[in-house]
Design a protein around this motif. Structure first.
Motif, mmCIF file in Angstrom:
data_model
loop_
_atom_site.group_PDB
_atom_site.id
_atom_site.type_symbol
_atom_site.label_atom_id
_atom_site.label_comp_id
_atom_site.label_asym_id
_atom_site.label_seq_id
_atom_site.Cartn_x
_atom_site.Cartn_y
_atom_site.Cartn_z
ATOM 1 N N CYS A 289 62.618 -11.020 62.817
ATOM 2 C CA CYS A 289 62.646 -12.398 62.327
ATOM 3 C C CYS A 289 64.038 -13.009 62.521
ATOM 4 C CB CYS A 289 62.240 -12.425 60.856
ATOM 5 S SG CYS A 289 62.700 -13.915 59.952
ATOM 6 N N CYS A 290 65.056 -12.258 62.129
ATOM 7 C CA CYS A 290 66.427 -12.759 62.251
ATOM 8 C C CYS A 290 66.808 -12.966 63.727
ATOM 9 C CB CYS A 290 67.402 -11.794 61.582
ATOM 10 S SG CYS A 290 67.241 -11.733 59.774
ATOM 11 N N ALA A 291 66.372 -12.046 64.586
ATOM 12 C CA ALA A 291 66.668 -12.186 66.020
ATOM 13 C C ALA A 291 66.005 -13.443 66.591
ATOM 14 C CB ALA A 291 66.192 -10.945 66.767
ATOM 15 N N ALA A 292 64.776 -13.719 66.170
ATOM 16 C CA ALA A 292 64.087 -14.911 66.651
ATOM 17 C C ALA A 292 64.773 -16.189 66.151
ATOM 18 C CB ALA A 292 62.627 -14.886 66.212
ATOM 19 N N PHE A 293 65.227 -16.176 64.898
ATOM 20 C CA PHE A 293 65.991 -17.322 64.403
ATOM 21 C C PHE A 293 67.249 -17.527 65.248
ATOM 22 C CE2 PHE A 293 63.739 -17.461 60.249
ATOM 23 C CZ PHE A 293 63.652 -18.837 60.110
ATOM 24 N N ALA A 294 67.941 -16.424 65.555
ATOM 25 C CA ALA A 294 69.159 -16.522 66.358
ATOM 26 C C ALA A 294 68.851 -17.106 67.739
ATOM 27 C CB ALA A 294 69.807 -15.143 66.488
ATOM 28 N N LEU A 295 67.721 -16.726 68.321
ATOM 29 C CA LEU A 295 67.352 -17.225 69.647
ATOM 30 C C LEU A 295 67.047 -18.724 69.642
ATOM 31 C CD1 LEU A 295 65.079 -14.350 71.004
ATOM 32 C CD2 LEU A 295 67.338 -15.041 71.873
ATOM 33 N N ALA A 313 56.359 -15.917 61.640
ATOM 34 C CA ALA A 313 55.295 -14.914 61.607
ATOM 35 C C ALA A 313 55.841 -13.549 61.215
ATOM 36 C CB ALA A 313 54.610 -14.842 62.977
ATOM 37 N N LEU A 314 56.963 -13.153 61.795
ATOM 38 C CA LEU A 314 57.577 -11.876 61.445
ATOM 39 C C LEU A 314 58.064 -11.894 60.000
ATOM 40 C CD1 LEU A 314 59.568 -11.256 64.742
ATOM 41 C CD2 LEU A 314 57.644 -9.888 63.892
#
Length: 409
Positions: A289-295, A313-314
């Protein structure tokens, strides 16, 4: 979905009481800030200061009121504290000065968090091991439904934007506390815990280091709460090209996912081993989730929206499995005769995250950006992985205490 929420006996009463209380809470949370600033006339900074002071009461209420539930019986204690929280809500309507507001807010937080601790002791006392986690899952579902429906009622008050409309939401919340307490009085009577043995500390949970570690790790994982409530709208507006209205869409999808999936997911989490796996899974999901926010940082509307949808979703998946795992771990590793004080400590993490999480995550994520998200993701992963050795330590401590008690008997 409705059929999956049906329970018999005490489970039904717990679910119904929670639904009633959540409805009032949703309306209150939607309108309270605007009531105190627009109608009463407090500045936002003074309002924030008063709520922070009140938050201190909520932070430290769990253990002593949980202990009171153990000593006096959780059913009556929960009902009495719910009634007092309702009275405190009504007292807000008499607020005319800031000092009075602080006192009332302090008492409201004290009674509300105390009632929560007593309620957590009441749940395992009136349920059995077979339906404990399932009913907890349904309680979480109806909490989301109730808060959402209450927020809709609060939205009507915001639409009318009058003092009378706001006050009606406060009265609704007061009645919801009283109604929940009356419903809980219909539950089976729960005898108080046996008296302490000579030399046993009054608040034994404060000396149970392994259980305290479990509570800390659970609190770390609960940092997912401010991500949606506080960080999401700020991140979308300040760091991405996604439309601001996406915030409302993702919050709605989160609620619908919990309503539709929390109970089915919980069926796979029954004992300590599966609960530990749930925390490990939650750590991985929240890292993603955090990686997707960063992206999503600096992306245009389409790319940012896609990344944020994956992040949401994550997030909700990690949130659901972490919640289910925490119910098992928090209850099974607490002594049966001290559930109140132990649940009070375990659930203090919620108050702590609500108090300190928004500020700390705003600094970490909004100010620092992508590196902050990666740090937070690593924290989630570490918390999820650390739960396994922490549970083994707590199991050993609890087994030793039971052995010593059996020898003494």
């Amino acid at each position: 979905m409705t059929s999956r929420l049906i329970e018999d006996g005490p489970g039904r009463t717990l679910i119904l009481g929670t639904l009633v209380n959540s409805l009032g809470n949703g309306a209150f949370l939607t309108c309270s800030a605007l009531y105190f600033t627009r109608i009463v006339g407090f500045s936002p900074s003074r309002l924030g200061l008063g709520l922070t002071i009140a938050g201190i009461a909520g932070l430290f209420a769990g253990v002593p009121f949980g202990h009171l539930a153990d000593r006096r019986g959780p059913r009556g204690t929960a009902a009495a504290l719910l009634a007092l929280a309702g009275l405190a809500t009504s007292a807000y309507l008499t607020t005319a000065s800031f000092p009075v507001f602080v006192v009332i807010a302090f008492l409201y937080a004290l009674f509300e968090r105390g009632a929560h601790a007593a309620r957590q002791a009441l749940i395992p006392a009136v349920l059995n091991a077979d339906n404990l986690v399932r009913v907890r899952a349904k309680i979480r579902v109806v909490t989301n439904v109730g808060v959402s429906a209450g927020a809709g009622l609060g939205g009507l008050a915001l639409l009318w934007d009058t003092g009378t409309a706001y006050r009606l939401t406060f009265l609704l919340n007061a009645v919801s506390f009283l109604g929940c307490g009356l419903l809980f009085l219909r539950l089976p009577a729960v005898p108080p815990a046996p008296r302490r043995t000579p030399g046993e500390p009054r608040l034994a949970v404060l000396r149970d280091t392994p259980y305290a570690l479990l509570a800390v790790l659970n609190m770390v994982m609960l940092l997912h709460i401010p991500i949606l409530e506080v960080i999401l709208p700020l991140w979308i507006a300040l760091r991405t090209g996604a439309p601001p209205a996406l915030t409302a869409v993702l919050l709605l999808l989160n609620t619908l996912a919990v309503v539709g999936l929390q109970v089915p997911l919980t069926k796979k989490i029954e004992g300590l081993r599966s609960a530990v796996r749930a925390f490990r899974t939650a750590g991985v999901a929240l890292l993603g989730c955090c990686a997707a926010f960063a992206l999503s940082a600096g992306r245009g509307p389409v790319a940012a929206t896609a990344a944020l949808a994956v992040a949401a979703a994550l997030h909700v998946y990690g949130e659901m499995v972490q919640s289910a795992g925490s119910w098992v771990i928090g209850y099974e590793l607490a002594p049966a005769d001290k559930q109140g004080q132990y649940q009070g400590l375990f659930n203090t993490g919620i108050a702590a995250v609500q108090m300190f999480g928004p500020v700390s995550l705003t600094l970490l994520l909004i100010d620092w950006g992508t590196p902050g998200w990666l740090v937070l993701g690593a924290v989630f992963l570490a918390g999820g992985l650390a739960m396994a050795p922490a549970v083994r330590w707590a199991e050993g401590r609890l087994a030793g205490a039971r052995s010593a008690a059996a020898t003494a008997a």
